[in-house]
Design a protein around this motif. Structure first.
Motif, PDB file in Angstrom:
ATOM      1  N   ARG A 102       1.017  -0.801   0.238  1.00 27.58           N
ATOM      2  CA  ARG A 102      -0.024  -0.085  -0.364  1.00 27.58           C
ATOM      3  C   ARG A 102       0.898   0.957   0.004  1.00 27.58           C
ATOM      4  O   ARG A 102       1.785   1.268   0.094  1.00 27.58           O
ATOM      5  CB  ARG A 102      -0.790   0.148   0.958  1.00 27.58           C
ATOM      6  N   SER A 109      -5.640   9.787   1.021  1.00 30.38           N
ATOM      7  CA  SER A 109      -5.744   8.101  -0.163  1.00 30.38           C
ATOM      8  C   SER A 109      -4.731   7.208  -0.256  1.00 30.38           C
ATOM      9  O   SER A 109      -3.260   7.972  -0.030  1.00 30.38           O
ATOM     10  CB  SER A 109      -5.844   8.989  -1.087  1.00 30.38           C
ATOM     11  N   SER A 124      -6.306  -0.925  -6.452  1.00 32.30           N
ATOM     12  CA  SER A 124      -7.273  -0.269  -5.771  1.00 32.30           C
ATOM     13  C   SER A 124      -6.856   0.934  -5.124  1.00 32.30           C
ATOM     14  O   SER A 124      -6.199   1.390  -4.671  1.00 32.30           O
ATOM     15  CB  SER A 124      -8.539  -1.026  -4.733  1.00 32.30           C
ATOM     16  N   GLN A 126      -7.943   3.826  -2.775  1.00 40.17           N
ATOM     17  CA  GLN A 126      -9.249   4.404  -1.465  1.00 40.17           C
ATOM     18  C   GLN A 126      -9.383   5.988  -1.509  1.00 40.17           C
ATOM     19  O   GLN A 126      -7.759   5.917  -0.869  1.00 40.17           O
ATOM     20  CB  GLN A 126      -9.337   3.315  -0.666  1.00 40.17           C
ATOM     21  N   ARG A 127     -10.213   6.555  -1.454  1.00 36.37           N
ATOM     22  CA  ARG A 127     -10.044   8.145  -0.621  1.00 36.37           C
ATOM     23  C   ARG A 127     -10.369   8.108   0.664  1.00 36.37           C
ATOM     24  O   ARG A 127     -11.824   7.624   0.455  1.00 36.37           O
ATOM     25  CB  ARG A 127     -10.513   8.534  -2.128  1.00 36.37           C
ATOM     26  N   GLU A 129     -13.496   9.674   2.941  1.00 37.87           N
ATOM     27  CA  GLU A 129     -14.508  10.102   2.684  1.00 37.87           C
ATOM     28  C   GLU A 129     -14.518  11.211   2.813  1.00 37.87           C
ATOM     29  O   GLU A 129     -13.616  11.830   4.631  1.00 37.87           O
ATOM     30  CB  GLU A 129     -16.134   9.440   3.976  1.00 37.87           C
TER      31      GLU A 129
END
Length: 152
Positions: A102, A109, A124, A126-127, A129
């Motif tokens: 990662r 993010s 993938s 991921q941001r 929220e």
């Protein structure tokens, strides 16, 4: 087992044998010199990538969105490390396939990449929220003065 691990040494051996057959020992020396140069170029590139990655925090990337846009399937882990200039944060157990790494940017993010046999198979983005602070922000109507009111 990866077929590339067998084909490259066999191909190099065939190239050396062909050089010996066509030009004798001078041909073998020329081909061996070329092979050594090729190996040294790869070693130098690997060391420069690792030197740049050593100067940054593990798992950090400037922009996770830009990394996500640049990634392509079957890219080697070394190329991803060269793009990020950082070693990824290992999420999988050491020595197990698939390897999962990662990279996170300053806005939290992150891109999670999965490598099988050292090659990227999926990733993938991921941001985080968005926070609900929009209600707390003042609106132009609340800051506007009413006609006839004076502030001192």
């Amino acid at each position: 087992m990866n077929l590339r691990n067998i084909l490259i040494p066999v191909g190099l051996l065939v190239l050396v044998l062909a050089a010996h057959r066509s030009a004798g020992w001078p041909g073998v020396a020329a081909v061996a010199g070329g092979i050594i140069m090729w190996l040294l170029l790869h070693f130098t590139r690997l060391m420069s990538v690792m030197k740049k990655a050593a100067n940054r925090p593990i798992g950090y990337v400037g922009s996770a969105v830009m990394l996500n846009a640049k990634l392509k399937p079957k890219v080697p882990l070394v190329h991803v490390v060269a793009m990020t200039r950082s070693l990824g944060e290992r999420l999988s157990e050491e020595g197990k396939d698939p390897e999962i790494y990662r990279w996170t940017d300053g806005s939290q993010s992150h891109v999670t990449c999965e490598f099988v046999s050292g090659r990227l198979v999926k990733w993938s983005l991921q941001r985080p929220e968005p926070k609900e602070d929009a209600a707390a922000l003042p609106t132009p109507e609340t800051n506007a003065q009413t006609p006839g009111s004076a502030t001192s």
